[in-house]
Design a protein around this motif. Structure first.
Motif: not given
Ligand SMILES: [Zn+2]
Length: 356
Positions: A201-211
């Protein structure tokens, strides 16, 4: 998440104790007594626990932290979002269905075109690793349809091992899709979801935020533009928490009362993962073996699956809604469009400039 195990454990407990015990637990679930607190009066609580139905640990968070500018998003008529594109991004097949499906369905009904993007392969949610991959691959297509989404994409990163992959690769793949689909609005796990145990979840959230930020940049991955893509300007973000232990800052509560049946059907589509799927049919069959039946589950498996999800798994969303005078609600940290700062300066200059 180990949701299947939870359900099996619950079912096993039902068999062991007989359904009298299980039904008593259900009837006790909505005790009117609120949370007790030893917090001295000189302190103002910053996080709020609200009553839970106790029917599922996988629906609403254990605490809510509310911003003072919280707004309630209600139904909008006349398709105000016509022409806009949303992407609902999830690490796992059950994340968006459980935590955001009502709001996604609402926005689609209000004019958005939408896409589902799953980042993991959900291998940890099947009778074997291979079964988990295959079943969840099929499930996300059905869940996307149930929410009214146009298509489901999957990146197939290994479940619970997403932090084994380069964050920059996941982000870059999202940037590509955001540009290709011309996404305006995203749904995702909050990248600052407190106390979330699931590393994906943390990986997904951070990836979306940066993208979201980089997809609009002219200098990031310029070869995309040579290939004909255009920048994507993501103006709106709906970040949800993971239950039970995760929570985030909530500034938007969405009235999903008109879309609760769509949320139910979206969760029913998750047969390989999550607490819904065919759980109603299994409970009905289990009771039948004991010579009993639960009237709310009806007389066939489809009715049982629907009623099980609506009655048990959606109850926490009804309880959340009641806090705000709504029938059913979902909660988000919403980040909206930024003001047109440069436009404001130009306007100011037009209004206040004087001849040389
Ligand atoms: Zn998940």
């Amino acid at each position: 998440m180990q949701r299947r195990r939870f359900l099996s454990r619950s079912a096993a407990a039902g068999v062991a104790a007989g359904f009298g015990a299980t039904l008593k637990a259900a009837s006790d679930a909505q005790s009117p007594s609120g949370p007790s607190s030893d917090l001295p009066s000189k302190f103002t609580p910053a996080a709020h626990s609200i009553p839970h139905s106790n029917y599922s640990p996988f629906t609403t968070p254990d605490y809510y932290t509310f911003a003072d500018d919280l707004i309630i998003e209600r139904n909008a008529s006349n398709k105000p979002h016509q022409g806009k594109i949303l992407a609902a991004i999830q690490a796992h097949s059950d994340d968006i269905p459980l935590f955001a499906a009502g709001t996604v369905a609402k926005l689609i009904d209000e004019g958005y075109t939408g896409y589902l993007i799953r980042l993991s392969n959900d291998e940890a949610a099947g009778s074997t690793l291979g079964h988990g991959v295959v079943q969840n691959d099929a499930d996300i297509q059905e869940a996307a349809k149930a929410m009214g989404l146009k298509k489901a994409y999957s990146f197939y990163y290994r479940n619970h091992r997403m932090d084994d992959n380069a964050a920059i690769e996941i982000r870059a793949r999202l940037i590509f899709l955001f540009r290709m689909l011309q996404v305006n609005t995203v749904f995702a796990m909050d990248p600052y979801d407190h106390y979330d145990e699931n590393p994906d979840h943390i990986v997904a959230g951070k990836a979306v935020e940066g993208a979201c930020w980089m997809a609009g940049g002219a200098k990031d991955y310029p070869e995309h533009y040579k290939a004909g893509l255009k920048p994507a300007h993501i103006r709106e973000k709906y970040y949800h928490a993971r239950s039970p232990q995760g929570h985030n800052l909530v500034n938007r509560v969405v009235d999903i009362s008109s879309y609760i049946d769509q949320k139910v059907r979206t969760n029913m589509a998750n047969r390989g993962k999550g607490p819904a799927g065919t759980a109603g049919a299994r409970l009905r069959q289990q009771l039948a073996r004991q010579g009993r039946k639960l009237p709310l589950l009806g007389n066939d498996d489809e009715t049982a699956n629907f009623a099980y999800v609506k009655h048990f798994l959606m109850d926490d969303f009804r309880i959340l809604g009641r806090q705000f005078g709504l029938e059913c609600a979902e909660a988000f940290r919403y980040i909206g469009p930024e003001p047109d700062y440069l436009g404001n300066i130009v306007k100011y200059a037009e209004e206040h400039s004087v001849p040389l």
